[in-house]
Each structure stands twice: as structure tokens, then as C-alpha cells.
Enzyme design. Structure first.
Site, PDB file in Angstrom:
ATOM      1  N   LYS A 163       0.828  -1.217   0.000  1.00 57.06           N
ATOM      2  CA  LYS A 163       0.000   0.000   0.000  1.00 57.06           C
ATOM      3  C   LYS A 163       0.853   1.254   0.000  1.00 57.06           C
ATOM      4  CE  LYS A 163      -4.414  -1.651   1.609  1.00 57.06           C
ATOM      5  NZ  LYS A 163      -5.373  -1.705   2.701  1.00 57.06           N
ATOM      6  N   ASP A 242      -6.853 -10.321   8.883  1.00 57.51           N
ATOM      7  CA  ASP A 242      -6.971  -9.024   8.215  1.00 57.51           C
ATOM      8  C   ASP A 242      -8.430  -8.564   8.182  1.00 57.51           C
ATOM      9  OD1 ASP A 242      -6.457  -6.803   6.608  1.00 57.51           O
ATOM     10  OD2 ASP A 242      -6.470  -7.960   4.744  1.00 57.51           O
TER      11      ASP A 242
HETATM   12 FE   LIG Z   1      -4.362  -5.867   1.860  1.00 55.04          FE
END
Ligand SMILES: [Fe+2]
Length: 350
Positions: A163, A242
Site C-alpha cells: 500500500k 486481516d
Molecule cells: Fe491488503
């Protein structure tokens, strides 16, 4: 009783009044002893001052709090350096992660009360640390070997490293992403793999887990659409951690799920998104509401959570300590949420 500006408040002081946010939510309760993570919370919510008692309690530095904040600071440094193309040294992060694994192998509940600190500004980094903790707890329950767990822990804390290569206007966009933007966002899996491959001292296995953390059990994930056991075991674990952790966070575009709702969501996705066996192990291993968390019930009662884990911790026994409105509670009393289906948690106070 003293009124102290926040910069003078220290660990060990005892709150003389509840700390209440502008919207009426209770942040901390009268009688709480200030801990480092409460200081972080007060700062995050920009509380200008608090009322504290004369007496002070000597609290030892709690080692898991130090390890947790080291992990947070290290992953923050790594991610910020990668975003600006600076060289990074991964060794400190590795050491802290190994220390965290070591603590969890001794006692899998040790960090549970620290997960879920919801500071909107630092969400990305806190999320990485929490995903790492949940992944290691699950791996321990699956009896994975220590070296495999260490590798998984590194992959888990680095899972969203890609990211750092997603433009900030897409990454921080408050609304729904367009299809093109979502395609850019999806690339964080592949760029994450590239970044890990370029960092010295990280294995191919870590890169593989990072790359596969959005693959889904039924083949509907990305970047490849791998199915079932073609997805690496580590990636199957990280994907559950997650999603669970992301759901329990307030985001700009939606209100957070309460932990029991996030656990129910996971269970409803069984066999579609997640490996059913690992999902079961995950739910059985974590404490959905960790011991001693303080929660607000739909009845207006504020209660401390009593010890439990797994499915039982979705509706734990609690000890009521005060009421938000109405008469004070003189003697704490217990409620077993499993036996009282109309009573449920509506907010987490600490
Ligand atoms: Fe991710």
C-alpha cells in the site's frame, strides 16, 4: 483532585472523573489508573485536560505494552521509508516481531487486550500489528513450527506493505473506489511481493504470503484467483486476521462492527472467503472481548469483561460496575450474556 493539562498527565495517576467525548461517548472511566495506552488514546482524541486524584499508583512498565508499541513504531518507520523510497533496515522490525512471537508462544492471551486500539490517524500501522498478533495466535493453535510462525509473523506485519506504492488520494479516499481505482488498490498485493523480495533477509515464503493475502477460499480473490489449498497456509491465516481486524475499526466511510458482529460475519463467510478449519481455529483461539475490557451494554450498564475465549467470548460474562444514566451501582453484579439474549455490547470503552 487536580485538573491537569494532558502534557502533565502520567502513567500511574488515577482518574477522578470520567473522560467523555463531545459526542457523549465515554472514553475512560473515573477510577481508571492511567496506562501508556490510555495516554495515547487521550492524545488521539485531543482531550485538553483531565481530573486526577491526589494518590498515585506505581505501575511497572508492562513489557507487552513496550513490545506492542515497538512493533507499531517499527512498522510505521518501515512503511513511511518505503513510501518515500528511502532505504530501510528490516532488522529492528524482525527483532521486535520475534519478541512478540516469543511472548505469544508462552501465553497466547498476552497481547489480546492491546489489540483493537482504535486511533484513526495511526490505523494502518496498528492494523498491521494486530493482524500479526491474531495470525500468530492462530498459528500456535494450529501447532505450526516456531520457525514457520516467525516467518508468518513477518508476513502478517508486512501484509499491506504494497500500500506504500498506492497513491495517497486512492488510499485515503473516503468514498467508494471506482473500478479503475480499485484495480490500482488491488496491485498492493503484487507490489508488496516485489518490495519483500527486494528487502534483504526476507524469505520467498514471506513474499508469497504477502502476495496472496487477498485470495479467497472459493477462488474469488485477487491477484490470481487461487482456490482452496493452492493458497499458501500463511495467506489463509493472514486473510482471516486481516478481515476480522479491519471490520472492527471505524473507517471514514463506515461505522465499525462490534467484535462479536465481526466474528459473526467471519462465520457467515465460512467456505466462501475462508478456509473453514482455520476460521474455526481462529474463532476458538482469540478473545473476542478480552478479559478486563470495559464495555457499554444496550441496557446503559457499563461492565468489565470476565475471562473467556473462543465462541464463548462472543457473549462473555461481565461484571457491571456502573450505569451511564440512572442509579449508581454500589456492588458490582454479573450478567452472563449467553443467558441473557436481549443484552449485548454496543460500545467498547477501553
Ligand atoms: Fe491488503
Amino acid at each position: 483532585m487536580h485538573k491537569l493539562p494532558l502534557h502533565q498527565v502520567e502513567s500511574g495517576m488515577k482518574l477522578a472523573q470520567d473522560v467523555i467525548l463531545d459526542d457523549g461517548r465515554i472514553l475512560l472511566l473515573k477510577g481508571f489508573i492511567i496506562k501508556p495506552r490510555y495516554l495515547q488514546k487521550l492524545e488521539a482524541y485531543k482531550i485538553p485536560f483531565v481530573f486526577v486524584e491526589e494518590e498515585r499508583i506505581a505501575i511497572e512498565e508492562i513489557s507487552e505494552e513496550r513490545v506492542y508499541s515497538d512493533a507499531f513504531n517499527n512498522i510505521k518507520t518501515v512503511m513511511e521509508s518505503i513510501r518515500i523510497d528511502q532505504n530501510v533496515n528490516i532488522d529492528t522490525l524482525k527483532q521486535t516481531v520475534n519478541e512478540m512471537v516469543h511472548h505469544i508462544l508462552n501465553d497466547d492471551m498476552v497481547f489480546m487486550a492491546l489489540t483493537g486500539i482504535r486511533d484513526i490517524d495511526n490505523y494502518t500501522f496498528l492494523h498491521c500489528v494486530d493482524v500479526c498478533i491474531y495470525s500468530v495466535v492462530t498459528a500456535k493453535a494450529l501447532h505450526m513450527r516456531d520457525e514457520e510462525i516467525q516467518e508468518l509473523a513477518m508476513a502478517a506485519i508486512l501484509h499491506d506493505i504494497g500500500k506504500c506504492k498506492v497513491p495517497l488520494d486512492i488510499l485515503n479516499k473516503p468514498g467508494k473506489l471506482t473500478n479503475d481505482e480499485f484495480d490500482v488498490m488491488k496491485r498492493h498485493t503484487l507490489s508488496g511481493m516485489d518490495i519483500v523480495n527486494q528487502l534483504p533477509g526476507l524469505s520467498k515464503k514471506i513474499a508469497k504470503i504477502v502476495c496472496q493475502h487477498h485470495e479467497k477460499w472459493d477462488g474469488s480473490g485477487y491477484p490470481v484467483g487461487l482456490k482452496n489449498y493452492d493458497i499458501d497456509l500463511g495467506a489463509r491465516i493472514v486473510s482471516i486476521a486481516d478481515v476480522y481486524d479491519a471490520l472492527t475499526a471505524n473507517r471514514v466511510y463506515r461505522k465499525r462492527y462490534m467484535p462479536h458482529e465481526a466474528a459473526e460475519y467471519l462465520m457467515a463467510q465460512n467456505e466462501s472467503q475462508f478456509d473453514p478449519n482455520i476460521m474455526k481455529t481462529f474463532i476458538d483461539s482469540i478473545a473476542v472481548y478480552p478479559q478486563d475490557s470495559v464495555v457499554l451494554l444496550n441496557t446503559g450498564e457499563i461492565a468489565r469483561v470476565l475471562p473467556s475465549r473462543g465462541v464463548l467470548s462472543m457473549r462473555p460474562r461481565v461484571s457491571v460496575i456502573t450505569r451511564r444514566n440512572g442509579p449508581p451501582v454500589f456492588e458490582p453484579y454479573e450478567i452472563d450474556l449467553r443467558k441473557n439474549p436481549t443484552v449485548f455490547v454496543v460500545d467498547i470503552i477501553s
